[in-house]
Scaffold this motif. Structure first.
Motif, PDB file in Angstrom:
ATOM      1  N   ILE A  26       0.841  -1.202   0.000  1.00 50.86           N
ATOM      2  CA  ILE A  26       0.000   0.000   0.000  1.00 50.86           C
ATOM      3  C   ILE A  26       0.873   1.248   0.000  1.00 50.86           C
ATOM      4  CG2 ILE A  26      -1.568   1.381   1.414  1.00 50.86           C
ATOM      5  CD1 ILE A  26      -2.909  -1.166   2.321  1.00 50.86           C
ATOM      6  N   GLY A  80      -8.300  -5.275   4.559  1.00 51.70           N
ATOM      7  CA  GLY A  80      -8.715  -5.457   3.181  1.00 51.70           C
ATOM      8  C   GLY A  80      -8.456  -4.239   2.321  1.00 51.70           C
ATOM      9  N   LEU A  81      -9.127  -4.212   1.181  1.00 48.21           N
ATOM     10  CA  LEU A  81      -8.888  -3.175   0.181  1.00 48.21           C
ATOM     11  C   LEU A  81      -9.788  -1.957   0.336  1.00 48.21           C
ATOM     12  CD1 LEU A  81      -8.449  -5.522  -2.901  1.00 48.21           C
ATOM     13  CD2 LEU A  81      -6.657  -4.419  -1.538  1.00 48.21           C
ATOM     14  N   ARG A  83     -11.087   0.940   2.665  1.00 46.67           N
ATOM     15  CA  ARG A  83     -10.646   1.610   3.889  1.00 46.67           C
ATOM     16  C   ARG A  83     -11.363   2.939   4.053  1.00 46.67           C
ATOM     17  NH1 ARG A  83      -5.923  -0.317   6.411  1.00 46.67           N
ATOM     18  NH2 ARG A  83      -5.402  -2.317   5.510  1.00 46.67           N
ATOM     19  N   THR A  99     -11.225   2.463  -2.134  1.00 43.59           N
ATOM     20  CA  THR A  99     -11.069   1.055  -2.476  1.00 43.59           C
ATOM     21  C   THR A  99      -9.812   0.945  -3.318  1.00 43.59           C
ATOM     22  OG1 THR A  99     -13.455   0.701  -2.446  1.00 43.59           O
ATOM     23  CG2 THR A  99     -12.107  -0.952  -3.590  1.00 43.59           C
ATOM     24  N   LEU A 100      -8.865   0.160  -2.823  1.00 41.03           N
ATOM     25  CA  LEU A 100      -7.593  -0.037  -3.503  1.00 41.03           C
ATOM     26  C   LEU A 100      -7.685  -1.212  -4.467  1.00 41.03           C
ATOM     27  CD1 LEU A 100      -5.893   0.358  -0.159  1.00 41.03           C
ATOM     28  CD2 LEU A 100      -4.987   1.600  -2.099  1.00 41.03           C
ATOM     29  N   GLN A 101      -6.942  -1.145  -5.556  1.00 39.96           N
ATOM     30  CA  GLN A 101      -6.808  -2.284  -6.455  1.00 39.96           C
ATOM     31  C   GLN A 101      -5.994  -3.362  -5.732  1.00 39.96           C
ATOM     32  OE1 GLN A 101      -8.105  -2.845  -9.609  1.00 39.96           O
ATOM     33  NE2 GLN A 101      -9.323  -1.101  -8.935  1.00 39.96           N
ATOM     34  N   PRO A 102      -6.219  -4.634  -6.022  1.00 37.21           N
ATOM     35  CA  PRO A 102      -5.491  -5.711  -5.324  1.00 37.21           C
ATOM     36  C   PRO A 102      -3.962  -5.593  -5.424  1.00 37.21           C
ATOM     37  CG  PRO A 102      -7.342  -6.630  -6.515  1.00 37.21           C
ATOM     38  CD  PRO A 102      -7.247  -5.177  -6.913  1.00 37.21           C
ATOM     39  N   ASP A 103      -3.439  -5.012  -6.497  1.00 39.48           N
ATOM     40  CA  ASP A 103      -1.987  -4.847  -6.626  1.00 39.48           C
ATOM     41  C   ASP A 103      -1.513  -3.485  -6.096  1.00 39.48           C
ATOM     42  OD1 ASP A 103      -2.923  -3.132  -8.598  1.00 39.48           O
ATOM     43  OD2 ASP A 103      -1.753  -4.051 -10.210  1.00 39.48           O
ATOM     44  N   PHE A 104      -2.421  -2.726  -5.495  1.00 36.63           N
ATOM     45  CA  PHE A 104      -2.141  -1.405  -4.925  1.00 36.63           C
ATOM     46  C   PHE A 104      -1.622  -0.411  -5.962  1.00 36.63           C
ATOM     47  CE2 PHE A 104      -1.365  -4.405  -1.351  1.00 36.63           C
ATOM     48  CZ  PHE A 104      -2.561  -4.163  -0.696  1.00 36.63           C
ATOM     49  N   PHE A 107      -6.309   3.665  -6.483  1.00 36.20           N
ATOM     50  CA  PHE A 107      -7.493   3.626  -5.630  1.00 36.20           C
ATOM     51  C   PHE A 107      -8.555   4.548  -6.207  1.00 36.20           C
ATOM     52  CE2 PHE A 107      -5.179   7.216  -3.793  1.00 36.20           C
ATOM     53  CZ  PHE A 107      -6.184   8.153  -3.579  1.00 36.20           C
TER      54      PHE A 107
END
Length: 127
Positions: A26, A80-81, A83, A99-104, A107
């Motif tokens: 992150i 989680g993604l 926050r 909401t963050l993308q899974p690979d950070f 957002f």
């Protein structure tokens, strides 16, 4: 000659691209936009995951001819993604839901002031 140029290009590219470890964290700087004073303006958001799991950070956004700074804190720590952080700057405070993308890599989010309204855009892409 072609090999030397290719090697130079590869070294420049790898020097500016985030490493796989950086991309999987992150922590980082995100360049994007936020809605302010009736328009989308440039924003830079810096996020950092603290040892206790809280997401913290700072941001600046274009405010006329200057940049306005602010701070971000998460309380309690999220998981989680998705926050929710508290934002604060010279204009006030409120909530930022991201909401963050899974690979950070980026957002998307919305912010509200302390009264709970409105929901305005705030996003960023790792830069």
């Amino acid at each position: 000659m072609k090999a030397a140029i290719l090697a130079l290009l590869m070294s420049v590219t790898s020097a500016t691209a985030p490493s796989p470890q950086q991309a999987a964290s992150i922590d980082g700087r995100y360049c994007g936009r936020l809605w302010s004073n009736g328009m989308l303006v440039e924003a830079i958001t810096v996020l950092k995951l603290a040892g206790d799991g809280r997401l913290t950070g700072s941001y600046t956004f274009i405010d006329g001819d200057t940049r306005t700074p602010g701070t971000l804190t998460e309380d309690p720590p999220g998981k989680g993604l998705a926050r929710t952080l508290d934002w604060q700057d010279m204009y006030g405070s409120g909530k930022l839901s991201i909401t963050l993308q899974p690979d950070f890599s980026s957002f998307t989010g919305t912010w509200q002031d302390q009264t709970g309204g409105p929901n305005e855009l705030w996003d960023g892409v790792r830069c």
